[in-house]
Design an enzyme around this catalytic site. Structure first.
Site, PDB file in Angstrom:
ATOM      1  N   SER A 185       1.074  -0.914  -0.208  1.00 55.27           N
ATOM      2  CA  SER A 185      -0.025   0.161  -0.368  1.00 55.27           C
ATOM      3  C   SER A 185       0.698   1.425   0.077  1.00 55.27           C
ATOM      4  O   SER A 185       1.552   1.801  -1.264  1.00 55.27           O
ATOM      5  CB  SER A 185      -0.734  -0.006   1.299  1.00 55.27           C
ATOM      6  N   ASP A 397      -8.297  -5.618  -5.407  1.00 59.31           N
ATOM      7  CA  ASP A 397      -7.973  -5.353  -4.686  1.00 59.31           C
ATOM      8  C   ASP A 397      -9.004  -3.606  -5.291  1.00 59.31           C
ATOM      9  O   ASP A 397      -8.684  -3.475  -6.878  1.00 59.31           O
ATOM     10  CB  ASP A 397      -7.074  -4.316  -4.350  1.00 59.31           C
ATOM     11  N   HIS A 455      -6.460  -6.438  -1.400  1.00 59.55           N
ATOM     12  CA  HIS A 455      -5.583  -5.460  -0.798  1.00 59.55           C
ATOM     13  C   HIS A 455      -4.205  -6.325  -0.160  1.00 59.55           C
ATOM     14  O   HIS A 455      -3.476  -6.172  -0.283  1.00 59.55           O
ATOM     15  CB  HIS A 455      -6.103  -4.611  -0.533  1.00 59.55           C
TER      16      HIS A 455
END
Ligand SMILES: *[C@@H]1O[C@H](CO)[C@@H](O)[C@H](O)[C@H]1NC(C)=O
Ligand SMILES: *[C@@H]1O[C@H](CO)[C@@H](O)[C@H](O)[C@H]1NC(C)=O
Ligand SMILES: CC(=O)N[C@H]1CO[C@H](CO)[C@@H](O)[C@@H]1O
Length: 676
Positions: A185, A397, A455
């Site tokens: 991320s 994601d 994610h």
């Protein structure tokens, strides 16, 4: 002469033993204060998986009271294959704790509802030491003086290098290890900056400091936030492709309009990509990111149950309540929080300041605006001249989706060319006999799309994610259109499983460099039966290892001494052994010098071994995108995020906490899982 040499030898040998022994004692061990010996549920963990752990808050800068928290996991049944890797793992945010990585993703433990650790059998700590670091200060269990929060990526990298310096003071043996930086991320911003700083640091080391080199070998970035605006441009196509919004939707024109504005911003950026000055258009991503906010709002399912109204932005196959849209996910987060905030656990983790743990800390992300930093995509081309980067993406994601990553890569020039040359010739990634994703590798960049994962890939598919280590260390097979990895403990064809006892001879062992094939399991046929417990060859206890090594050392020393004596008795002139020696006296000195060097080698080997069972780890960063930054422009509702500065208030005995559990009363979304 014979006698002199003999006594000299005895003296040196005894000195060697004396010099080595204290380092084996735990008494003088600086790591001792960080040792973790107890945790709720630890006794139920299978001995094969029970890690050696170190944890604590390392002081970086006493002058502003900056302390970084780390938690390190080492395979206590280590084989040589993973002996030499230190994997730092960072979650993102900015401001989200890497304990997500430790307790929800790649670490050996997950937390159950009874606040106990349970086993994650896809843990990475069997493939290398993993170290989770909370950073920048204010994140998780890391802290600093109130006004010392960081704002930019360069400061972040500088502080992280300081952390590494302190870390290697405590664990100097780890300097022997290969280093991998991994994370998720917003760590897609952190990791390239840190890597850049490491490479520059190494280049600036003096001749006599080469043993201090950080052996950075590769980067693993999962669902990374690397090129913000470019990635935001992918939201609308992604929604359409996955049928999350219909092209006949009444708001589609409004969305297309905003898409066009975003495209214009990107054109502006593209035209000035190589400027020396930071392009303001590149720093402000509110227009582009706003597209996701609108998409989530316009796709609300008003007729669904409350907890199903909104699409989960971290996994489009899931739903969440409005306006959280994924921030309540993953479910186990609600166990992690009370676990880490249990005072007994905090003591088990050797915390010197008993802070309240929050998954994400709003004050950190509010301060960390990165306004004076180029987005990390600018760092990639230089980095891949030196090291390989794997960009892996959970296919489900939304917020950092695969399309967006491919989009910025196809425009990027690296190692002499723009984008992937053969974008459409992706290989299938086969792990443990299943097709788990697609694989594309050119000029040191590997792009991997991992099916059926979110994610947080390691949360959904821990064992598949662990095999990423195999991919970056060349422990895989390639045939026809397939890249093949195997379950833990099974090595690529043609590679022998290394026996522990070989380790003394092996200095720079790489799994793939072995050449014999004798013990390789044919994993295609043995398939799932090979649970990871079959993994490694029998390993001895570290202590008995050391005794064995000491005996080996003694034997080697005696043999060498014997050879020397033999040699000396046949030749009156020792100069053929020792270059430039002219007199007997000189000879003796040089002989001693040589023996010294030899001792250093042996000591080094012992250190390596010690490093083996002492430390290695990886930090993980998973983050939240700017989408979740506390800018009201980005969020669907006015009260979507209520900033609370009290969240950072340390627990007593510090100043009385005013209302640090305000969250419960006031819907303080700073603290919910809003990681990118
Ligand atoms: C790729 O990385 C390796 C180090 O792993 C480096 O030696 C090589 O030069 C890089 N390749 C290119 C094309 O720059
Ligand atoms: C890990 O645990 C899961 C769930 O219990 C199981 O299905 C899987 O086979 C295990 N994997 C290994 C490598 O032991
Ligand atoms: C169980 C599941 O969702 N399987 C999916 C995994 O991903 C592949 C490729 O996208 C799909 O075809 C499967 O249905």
């Amino acid at each position: 002469m014979f006698h002199n040499s003999f006594y000299l030898f005895i003296c040196i040998f005894i000195t060697t033993i004396l010099a080595i022994s204290p380092k084996e004692g735990i008494n003088s061990d600086p790591t001792k204060q960080y040792l973790v010996t107890n945790l709720p549920g630890l006794n139920n963990i299978d001995d094969d998986y029970k890690p050696l752990m170190y944890s604590g808050q390392l002081e970086l800068f006493p002058e502003n009271n900056t302390n970084y928290y780390f938690w390190k996991f080492i395979d206590s049944k280590k084989s040589d294959l993973n002996n030499k890797r230190t994997i730092f793992w960072l979650n993102g945010g900015p401001g989200c704790s890497s304990m997500d990585g430790a307790l929800l993703e790649i670490g050996p433990f997950r937390i159950n509802k009874d606040k106990q650790v349970t086993l994650n059998n896809g843990t990475w700590h069997k493939s290398g030491d993993i170290i989770f670091v909370d950073q920048p200060a204010g994140t998780g269990f890391s802290y600093t003086d109130q006004d010392k929060y960081l704002h930019d990526l360069d400061d972040m990298a500088f502080y992280f290098l300081k952390f590494m310096e302190k870390y290697y003071e405590v664990f100097p043996q780890d300097l022997e290890n290969d280093i991998y930086l991994a994370g998720e991320s917003y760590a897609g911003q952190y990791i390239p900056y840190i890597a850049d700083y490491i490479i520059k640091r190494n280049q600036n080391l003096k001749e006599d400091e080469q043993d201090k080199t950080y052996k950075l070998k590769g980067l693993l970035i999962g669902n990374g936030w690397v090129s913000p605006n470019e990635q935001s441009l992918s939201y609308l196509p992604f929604f359409i492709e996955n049928k999350l919004i219909d092209s006949s939707h009444p708001k589609i024109l409004e969305l297309l309009n905003q898409q066009e504005q975003c495209q214009k911003i990107i054109d502006k950026i593209d035209n000035h990509f190589n400027d020396d000055e930071i392009n303001p258009a590149e720093i402000d991503s509110s227009i582009c990111e706003g597209i996701l906010t609108k998409l989530l709002e316009y796709t609300l399912n008003q007729s669904a149950n409350d907890d199903q109204k909104c699409i989960n932005m971290y996994d489009y196959t899931l739903r969440d309540s409005w306006p959280y849209c994924g921030m309540n996910w993953p479910m186990e987060l609600k166990y992690v929080n009370p676990f880490l905030n249990d005072n007994d656990v905090k003591h088990d983790l050797n915390l010197k300041q008993l802070r309240t743990w929050h998954e994400c800390t709003g004050r950190v992300s509010r301060n960390f605006n990165a306004r004076h930093s180029f987005p990390s995509v600018h760092k990639i081309p230089d980095l891949v001249k030196h090291i390989p980067i794997i960009l892996f993406n959970g296919a489900n994601d939304i917020i950092c989706n695969s399309q967006g990553v491919m989009q910025y890569l196809m425009k990027l020039e690296w190692n002499g060319q723009i984008g992937f040359e053969n974008k459409d010739s992706q290989l299938d990634w086969i792990h443990d006999n299943s097709k788990v994703g697609s694989y594309l590798q050119e000029r040191n960049i590997t792009f991997i799309n991992i099916y059926n994962s979110s994610h947080m890939v390691p949360y959904d598919l821990p064992d598949v994610s662990r095999a990423l280590i195999d991919l970056i260390t060349d422990n895989y097979d390639e045939k026809e259109n397939q890249i093949i990895t195997y379950p833990l403990g099974v090595h690529r064809k043609g590679v022998e499983q290394e026996e522990d006892q070989h380790s003394l001879e092996e200095t720079e062992e790489q799994p793939t460099q072995s050449n014999s094939t004798t013990t390789t399991t044919d994993s295609i046929t043995s398939s799932s039966s090979s649970s990871s417990t079959t993994s490694t060859t029998t390993t001895e206890e570290p202590t008995s290892n050391k005794i064995t090594r000491l005996i080996q050392l003694a034997v080697i020393v005696i043999v060498i001494w014997g050879i020397y004596i033999l040699y000396a008795s046949y030749r009156s002139r020792p100069s053929s052994i020792i270059k430039k020696s002219t007199t007997n006296k000189k000879k003796n000195v040089q002989w001693a010098d040589q023996l010294d060097t030899f001792e250093e080698d042996i000591e080094e080997n012992l250190h390596k071994d010690e490093g083996g069972f002492i430390t290695k780890a990886f930090n993980k960063i998973s983050g939240k995108t700017n989408n979740n930054k506390l800018n009201p422009n980005y969020v669907p509702l006015d009260d979507f995020i209520i900033g609370s500065d009290d969240e950072d208030t340390p627990e007593p005995p510090k100043p009385p906490p005013k209302n640090y559990d305000k969250k419960d009363n006031n819907n303080n979304n700073d603290d919910v899982n809003n990681s990118v």
